[in-house]
Structures are given as structure tokens and as C-alpha cells.
Scaffold this motif. Structure first.
Motif, mmCIF file in Angstrom:
data_model
loop_
_atom_site.group_PDB
_atom_site.id
_atom_site.type_symbol
_atom_site.label_atom_id
_atom_site.label_comp_id
_atom_site.label_asym_id
_atom_site.label_seq_id
_atom_site.Cartn_x
_atom_site.Cartn_y
_atom_site.Cartn_z
ATOM 1 N N LEU A 16 46.331 46.174 44.712
ATOM 2 C CA LEU A 16 45.686 45.282 45.573
ATOM 3 C C LEU A 16 46.605 44.765 46.716
ATOM 4 C CD1 LEU A 16 43.747 43.033 42.687
ATOM 5 C CD2 LEU A 16 43.294 45.167 43.972
ATOM 6 N N ARG A 17 47.206 45.497 47.144
ATOM 7 C CA ARG A 17 48.205 45.372 48.354
ATOM 8 C C ARG A 17 47.247 44.719 49.617
ATOM 9 N NH1 ARG A 17 52.332 49.564 49.259
ATOM 10 N NH2 ARG A 17 50.468 50.557 50.148
ATOM 11 N N GLY A 18 47.460 43.304 50.061
ATOM 12 C CA GLY A 18 46.698 43.259 51.218
ATOM 13 C C GLY A 18 45.396 42.425 50.703
ATOM 14 N N ARG A 19 45.198 42.322 49.632
ATOM 15 C CA ARG A 19 43.976 41.435 49.053
ATOM 16 C C ARG A 19 44.242 39.891 48.766
ATOM 17 N NH1 ARG A 19 38.927 44.947 47.801
ATOM 18 N NH2 ARG A 19 39.690 46.667 49.030
ATOM 19 N N THR A 20 43.613 39.082 48.909
ATOM 20 C CA THR A 20 43.909 37.761 48.755
ATOM 21 C C THR A 20 43.123 37.113 47.464
ATOM 22 O OG1 THR A 20 44.216 37.247 50.939
ATOM 23 C CG2 THR A 20 44.178 35.363 49.722
ATOM 24 N N VAL A 21 43.660 36.692 46.618
ATOM 25 C CA VAL A 21 43.355 36.246 45.416
ATOM 26 C C VAL A 21 43.765 34.635 45.265
ATOM 27 C CG1 VAL A 21 43.062 36.042 42.930
ATOM 28 C CG2 VAL A 21 43.357 38.084 44.106
ATOM 29 N N VAL A 22 42.458 33.803 45.428
ATOM 30 C CA VAL A 22 42.715 32.170 45.370
ATOM 31 C C VAL A 22 42.498 31.561 44.024
ATOM 32 C CG1 VAL A 22 41.909 30.067 46.186
ATOM 33 C CG2 VAL A 22 41.946 32.005 47.903
ATOM 34 N N ASN A 23 43.284 31.165 43.320
ATOM 35 C CA ASN A 23 43.285 30.503 41.981
ATOM 36 C C ASN A 23 42.793 29.002 42.284
ATOM 37 O OD1 ASN A 23 44.129 32.314 40.311
ATOM 38 N ND2 ASN A 23 46.246 32.103 40.490
ATOM 39 N N LEU A 24 41.320 28.946 42.035
ATOM 40 C CA LEU A 24 41.014 27.526 42.435
ATOM 41 C C LEU A 24 40.714 26.700 41.100
ATOM 42 C CD1 LEU A 24 39.350 25.725 44.737
ATOM 43 C CD2 LEU A 24 37.357 27.197 44.547
ATOM 44 N N PHE A 25 41.486 25.853 41.224
ATOM 45 C CA PHE A 25 41.511 25.103 39.703
ATOM 46 C C PHE A 25 41.264 23.446 39.860
ATOM 47 C CE2 PHE A 25 42.836 28.010 36.128
ATOM 48 C CZ PHE A 25 42.783 29.033 36.908
ATOM 49 N N PHE A 26 40.215 23.197 39.489
ATOM 50 C CA PHE A 26 39.702 21.777 39.443
ATOM 51 C C PHE A 26 40.008 21.009 38.240
ATOM 52 C CE2 PHE A 26 36.918 23.953 42.420
ATOM 53 C CZ PHE A 26 36.898 22.984 43.690
ATOM 54 N N GLU A 27 40.572 21.799 37.149
ATOM 55 C CA GLU A 27 40.816 21.141 36.147
ATOM 56 C C GLU A 27 42.262 21.568 35.619
ATOM 57 O OE1 GLU A 27 37.296 21.157 32.886
ATOM 58 O OE2 GLU A 27 38.720 22.640 32.443
ATOM 59 N N ASP A 28 42.976 20.894 34.614
ATOM 60 C CA ASP A 28 44.197 21.387 34.284
ATOM 61 C C ASP A 28 44.196 22.658 33.486
ATOM 62 O OD1 ASP A 28 45.128 19.040 35.659
ATOM 63 O OD2 ASP A 28 45.258 17.752 33.795
ATOM 64 N N SER A 29 45.505 23.208 33.611
ATOM 65 C CA SER A 29 45.527 24.710 33.021
ATOM 66 C C SER A 29 46.857 25.389 33.257
ATOM 67 C CB SER A 29 44.596 25.463 33.502
ATOM 68 O OG SER A 29 44.832 26.663 33.078
ATOM 69 N N THR A 30 47.512 25.425 32.134
ATOM 70 C CA THR A 30 48.598 25.968 32.365
ATOM 71 C C THR A 30 48.658 27.862 32.200
ATOM 72 O OG1 THR A 30 49.223 24.689 30.308
ATOM 73 C CG2 THR A 30 51.216 25.130 31.668
ATOM 74 N N ARG A 31 48.162 27.813 30.917
ATOM 75 C CA ARG A 31 48.260 29.504 30.816
ATOM 76 C C ARG A 31 47.126 30.492 31.457
ATOM 77 N NH1 ARG A 31 48.952 28.578 25.213
ATOM 78 N NH2 ARG A 31 48.726 26.533 25.918
ATOM 79 N N THR A 32 46.100 29.738 31.754
ATOM 80 C CA THR A 32 45.142 30.556 32.468
ATOM 81 C C THR A 32 45.548 30.987 33.986
ATOM 82 O OG1 THR A 32 43.162 29.731 31.087
ATOM 83 C CG2 THR A 32 42.615 30.943 32.891
ATOM 84 N N ARG A 33 46.036 29.873 34.580
ATOM 85 C CA ARG A 33 46.355 29.843 35.882
ATOM 86 C C ARG A 33 47.423 30.635 35.975
ATOM 87 N NH1 ARG A 33 49.534 27.979 39.059
ATOM 88 N NH2 ARG A 33 50.762 26.414 37.962
ATOM 89 N N ILE A 34 48.663 30.635 35.416
ATOM 90 C CA ILE A 34 49.684 31.355 35.494
ATOM 91 C C ILE A 34 49.435 32.643 34.889
ATOM 92 C CG2 ILE A 34 51.979 31.652 34.276
ATOM 93 C CD1 ILE A 34 52.220 28.903 33.953
ATOM 94 N N SER A 35 48.423 33.144 33.958
ATOM 95 C CA SER A 35 48.014 34.230 33.777
ATOM 96 C C SER A 35 47.490 35.026 34.804
ATOM 97 C CB SER A 35 47.206 34.227 32.543
ATOM 98 O OG SER A 35 46.817 35.466 32.125
ATOM 99 N N PHE A 36 46.333 34.438 35.575
ATOM 100 C CA PHE A 36 45.851 35.186 36.799
ATOM 101 C C PHE A 36 46.701 35.179 37.829
ATOM 102 C CE2 PHE A 36 41.660 34.016 35.044
ATOM 103 C CZ PHE A 36 40.767 35.223 35.179
ATOM 104 N N GLU A 37 47.639 34.154 37.952
ATOM 105 C CA GLU A 37 48.645 34.443 38.945
ATOM 106 C C GLU A 37 49.385 35.734 38.721
ATOM 107 O OE1 GLU A 37 50.636 30.972 40.111
ATOM 108 O OE2 GLU A 37 51.980 31.878 41.265
ATOM 109 N N ALA A 38 49.978 35.794 37.463
ATOM 110 C CA ALA A 38 50.990 36.758 37.173
ATOM 111 C C ALA A 38 50.044 38.274 37.371
ATOM 112 C CB ALA A 38 51.418 37.030 35.868
ATOM 113 N N ALA A 39 48.767 38.090 36.877
ATOM 114 C CA ALA A 39 48.138 39.663 36.973
ATOM 115 C C ALA A 39 47.665 39.961 38.425
ATOM 116 C CB ALA A 39 46.727 39.309 36.276
ATOM 117 N N ALA A 40 47.423 38.935 39.219
ATOM 118 C CA ALA A 40 47.103 39.337 40.711
ATOM 119 C C ALA A 40 48.563 39.874 41.421
ATOM 120 C CB ALA A 40 46.714 38.100 41.483
ATOM 121 N N LYS A 41 49.720 39.073 40.964
ATOM 122 C CA LYS A 41 50.894 39.357 41.511
ATOM 123 C C LYS A 41 51.567 40.902 41.099
ATOM 124 C CE LYS A 41 52.851 35.133 43.035
ATOM 125 N NZ LYS A 41 53.552 33.912 42.776
#
Lengths: 313, 200
Positions: free
Chosen positions: A40-65
């Protein structure tokens, strides 16, 4: 082709199997010295979190990275949302920045659906939990974890216990597991089962001990006290005695049965510390698997010219 | 699957015995060139390279009297044409226990055509370790290279037109061994389905 992942109900058996199989291969990447793929080089993934979350946000971030995407984390706290910016204006801002995918968590049920169908944003929308509605990637990672331990899902007995009323995890799990052919039983006090639960593709019960007989998977749900604006049960003690999983109940489960929890846990309420720390609990493994499953979802939605989901395979 | 549709007037250029003989010869060439099978690891590229790698490993093992490590290397995530077509499922990457550091890696594929698959394989390999050297074995080389890549071991050189398709059948996946050549209108050598792996 569906560019979005909004609901577990949108996934056909072929789609779900493709995601789980892809996640199986991607899980191997995590065991390598270089845990990165250029896909996914060159693609942008935005994590748009309107609610508190630790594992889901970190998990999506790690997956995208791990797939080499650029990740922008947006949390409502400390953003213009606290100044009163609407979802629409936030979406238009993200569109102007060129987001290829938006992973959204929102307290309002249906917010991801609005984002996907409003035309405000051109990228793929991935629902990371909306209100009390759905959390499809959690259901996928739960199914992935079950498949790893039990090898098959079809015909397995899955008991989901607790605050079903407020649980997007329960709803997504019921929908996905029904597609995958599992036999799901929801167990909760009558006050914590949603209206219309008899229309869901599962059975329900008020008696935990009777339901645990022959269970292959027991999934404990968090009692969501932050969403409880009324007295749903008389006391914490009574709830945990009737609907909590303790060592005694666990000992009556079949030998191969696994205990799951989407986290965060209320230790001592829905699950005792002894159960949570036992080797039957796969709770930490669920977190690990979350990264592989989210990599699979991002890859299948964004990796090609078009999404691999929703086709006639 | 493009291959099966386009093979309606396919002609057999190698039969099962020819394929066996070609693999036996390649096995001996690998041994000769590397002065034995010491530190040789065979990696097949899914889907049809994998059974070919396994068979080569077995043949080399017979001659050397010891097991030769083999595995598979999926290159899907490293393709340069990912963005040109819908995302697809992944094959399996499975390295032998010893890994590939300091090994002589022999990549095994069924057909060598544009060379793009092998370019992607070299990228994939660099994420997994640092082999001492990398060699390439293919059952069929049909020409039309688009990259400065050549095979070290070739079962059969098959001069083709870009309008033709080459299809390799292996008994593990297709029930029998053969190499077929057929005609079609599509003539893009960069199209991976033309390299004999329609199922990726």
C-alpha cells in the motif's frame, strides 16, 4: 464490488473466507524479521476516531503501517470537532487531503454508512465500531481466532454472554458467524437483550449454565457502564454471579473450548481474573490476530484497482 | 481463468515424459553448477512453481543422498501490476527451517516470460533474508523479456509469439504433466495470466 466494509452482514461466505485466508498468510509476515510489505505504498489511511479506543486504533495503525501505507491519526479530542465541526466538514477536509481509506469509529450508529453514501468522501470506509451497531473487523478477528483454535467454524457452538444490548461486537459476531455456519447462542439478562433479538440468526437464553453445555467458544462481553443510563441489573454482585465467567463455570466447559473477550475487560465483573489469565483465554491472541485481519481487509479493499470483496467469486 | 479458455486449440509441446526428463536434467545442472547441493534451497513461486520445486528437491536429494530444503515464495504483494487489477488472494510463503541467509536460493517457476514475476520475487526475497546467491530455474522460457533477467536452468526454450499462450500442467494441481501452447488475441507480455499462472 464493495469498496467499503460497513457491516458484517455485507460479507458473503466467499468474502469472509477470502479475508480469513488472506489474514492467515499475512499472519506469517508478523513472524519475520522484516514485518513490512510494500503493497500500500503511497496510499493514505486515516484513522478517524470520535470515540476512545486503544486496541482498535493501534491495531489499524499497525496494520496500515505493515502494508507501507501512510497513516494519519485523527481523534476528536484536540481537533476542531471539539469546536463544533460537523462530520460532513471533517469528511470534506479528509477528502481534500486525499484519503484513500477512512477507518471510522463513532458513537453514533450509522455514521460510517453516512460517510460511505453521502458522497463527501471518495475513499473506502471501514467501520471500526459505530455506536451500538456494528464492529465488523472485531467479528472477523474473533472468527479468525476461532478458526485457528478449532480449525473449523461451521457447526461450532458459540455462546456470547453479557451486555448484548450495547454491544456492536455481539451483533457483528452473530451476523458473521451465521454466514460462516456456526451455531450462536446469546446469553444475557432480559434487560440486556435488544428488542427484536428473535429476528437475529441465533438463539438466546437467560440461563448461562444451561447454555455452556457443549460450548466450543465462550465469548464474554464487556458490561458497558458508560452507555448505561438506567438500572439494567440490580447489583454488580448479582450480575457477576449469574452471568460472569468464573473458574468453576470454566471447569465445566469441554476440554477444547476457548474463552474470548473483545476487551477492555472489567475483571471481577463479567470475567474473573483467574479465567482471564488462564491458558484457555485467548484474549491477548485476539489482539495479535486483529492486526493480521485488518491488514487483510485493507489489502483486499485498497491493494488492487478495485476491491476484492463483494464480487461473484 | 484465461488459460483454460484460450487453450481450446492448444497443442502439446512437452508431454509428461519430457517434463520428467527436463526436471531430471535441471536437477543435475543445479548439482554440477553448485558442486553439490550444499546450502542449496529451492523456492517455488506459486502456484505451479511450488510442486516443481518440490520435485527438483526430491531429485537432487536422491542423487546426493540427503534431504534438500525447499519452500514457496508468494510474490503477489510485490507485483508491479497490483494497482491495475482487483486485489486478489495470496499464495503461501513458506521457508524451510534453516531460512535463506547465506543459502544458494534457486527460484523455481513454470514459465519465464516478461521477467516481472522474477523481479517481484527478488524483492520479496530481500525482505526474508540475505541469500549468498540467487539462481533461477524454469520449465519453459518463452522469451519476450521486459527486464534484464535470464534463467540459469531452462527445461525447454520455447520461441513463441506474444499472441500465443503457454500453459504448464503439473500432476499435483492439474492431474497430469504437460506443456501446451495455444493461440489467443491478447498480446500483453506483462499480463501475469499469460505466464502460466492464471489462478493467481
Amino acid at each position: 464490488m464493495t469498496r467499503h466494509l460497513l457491516s458484517a452482514a455485507d460479507l458473503s461466505l466467499d468474502d469472509a473466507t477470502l479475508i480469513l485466508d488472506t489474514a492467515d498468510e499475512l499472519a506469517r509476515v508478523s513472524d519475520r524479521p522484516v514485518k513490512k510489505l510494500p503493497t500500500l505504498r503511497g496510499r493514505t489511511v486515516v484513522n478517524l476516531f470520535f470515540e476512545d479506543s486503544t486496541r482498535t486504533r493501534i491495531s489499524f495503525e499497525a496494520a496500515a503501517k505493515r502494508l507501507s501505507a501512510d497513516v494519519i491519526n485523527f481523534s476528536a479530542k484536540g481537533s476542531s470537532v471539539s469546536k463544533g465541526e460537523s462530520l460532513k466538514d471533517t469528511a470534506l477536509t479528509l477528502e481534500a487531503m486525499g484519503a484513500d481509506a477512512v477507518v471510522i469509529r463513532h458513537p453514533a450508529s450509522g455514521a460510517p454508512h453516512t460517510l460511505a453514501h453521502s458522497g463527501w468522501i471518495g475513499g473506502s470506509i471501514v467501520n471500526a465500531g459505530d455506536g451500538t451497531h456494528e464492529h465488523p473487523t472485531q467479528a472477523l478477528l474473533d472468527a479468525f481466532t476461532m478458526r485457528r483454535h478449532l480449525s473449523t467454524i461451521a457447526g461450532r457452538k458459540v455462546v456470547i454472554v453479557g451486555d448484548v444490548l450495547h454491544s456492536r461486537v455481539a451483533r457483528s459476531n452473530v451476523l458473521l458467524l451465521a454466514t460462516l455456519g456456526a451455531d450462536v447462542t446469546l446469553v444475557a439478562p432480559p434487560t440486556l437483550l435488544p428488542v427484536g433479538v428473535d429476528q437475529w440468526p441465533c438463539t438466546h437464553s437467560y440461563d448461562l449454565d444451561a447454555s455452556l453445555v457443549g460450548a466450543d467458544v465462550v465469548m464474554m462481553l464487556r458490561v458497558q457502564r458508560e452507555r448505561m443510563n438506567a438500572a439494567f441489573f440490580p447489583s454488580v454482585r448479582e450480575y457477576s454471579r449469574r452471568y460472569g465467567l468464573d473458574a468453576d463455570r470454566m471447569s465445566r466447559l469441554p476440554e477444547h473450548a476457548i474463552v474470548m473477550h473483545p476487551g477492555p475487560m472489567n475483571r471481577g465483573l463479567e470475567i474473573t481474573a483467574a479465567v482471564a489469565d488462564s491458558d484457555r483465554a485467548v484474549i491477548i491472541e485476539q489482539v495479535t490476530n486483529g492486526v493480521s485481519v485488518r491488514m487483510a481487509v485493507l489489502y483486499l479493499l485498497l491493494g488492487g484497482s478495485d476491491s476484492a470483496l463483494g464480487g461473484d467469486l | 481463468m484465461v488459460r483454460s479458455e484460450s487453450s481450446h486449440e492448444a497443442r502439446e509441446v512437452l508431454d509428461a515424459d519430457d517434463v520428467q526428463r527436463a526436471l531430471t536434467r535441471i536437477a543435475h545442472e543445479v548439482l554440477e553448477r553448485n558442486k553439490g547441493a550444499h546450502s542449496v534451497v529451492l523456492l517455488g513461486i506459486p502456484s505451479r512453481g511450488v510442486p516443481l520445486a518440490q520435485r527438483l528437491a526430491a531429485r537432487i536429494g536422491e542423487v546426493e543422498g540427503r534431504d534438500v530444503p525447499f519452500g514457496s515464495l508468494d510474490i503477489t504483494m510485490f507485483r508491479d501490476d497490483l494497482r491495475l487489477r482487483p486485489a486478489r488472494g495470496l499464495g503461501r510463503t513458506e521457508l524451510p527451517g534453516g531460512g535463506i541467509d547465506d543459502a544458494v536460493v534457486v527460484l523455481v517457476d513454470d514459465v519465464l516470460y516478461s521477467g516481472r514475476t522474477i523481479r517481484a520475487a527478488l524483492d520479496a526475497l530481500s525482505e526474508l533474508g540475505r541469500p549468498q546467491s540467487v539462481q533461477l530455474a524454469v520449465l519453459v522460457d518463452r522469451g519476450h523479456r521486459q527486464f534484464p533477467i535470464r534463467a540459469d536452468y531452462v527445461g525447454k526454450n520455447l520461441p513463441t509469439s506474444t499472441r500465443e499462450t503457454v500453459q504448464v500442467l503439473v500432476s499435483e494441481l492439474d492431474g497430469s504433466d504437460a506443456v501446451l501452447i495455444g493461440g489467443t488475441a491478447d498480446d500483453d507480455p506483462a499480463d501475469p495470466t499469460r505466464e502460466g499462472r492464471g489462478s493467481v
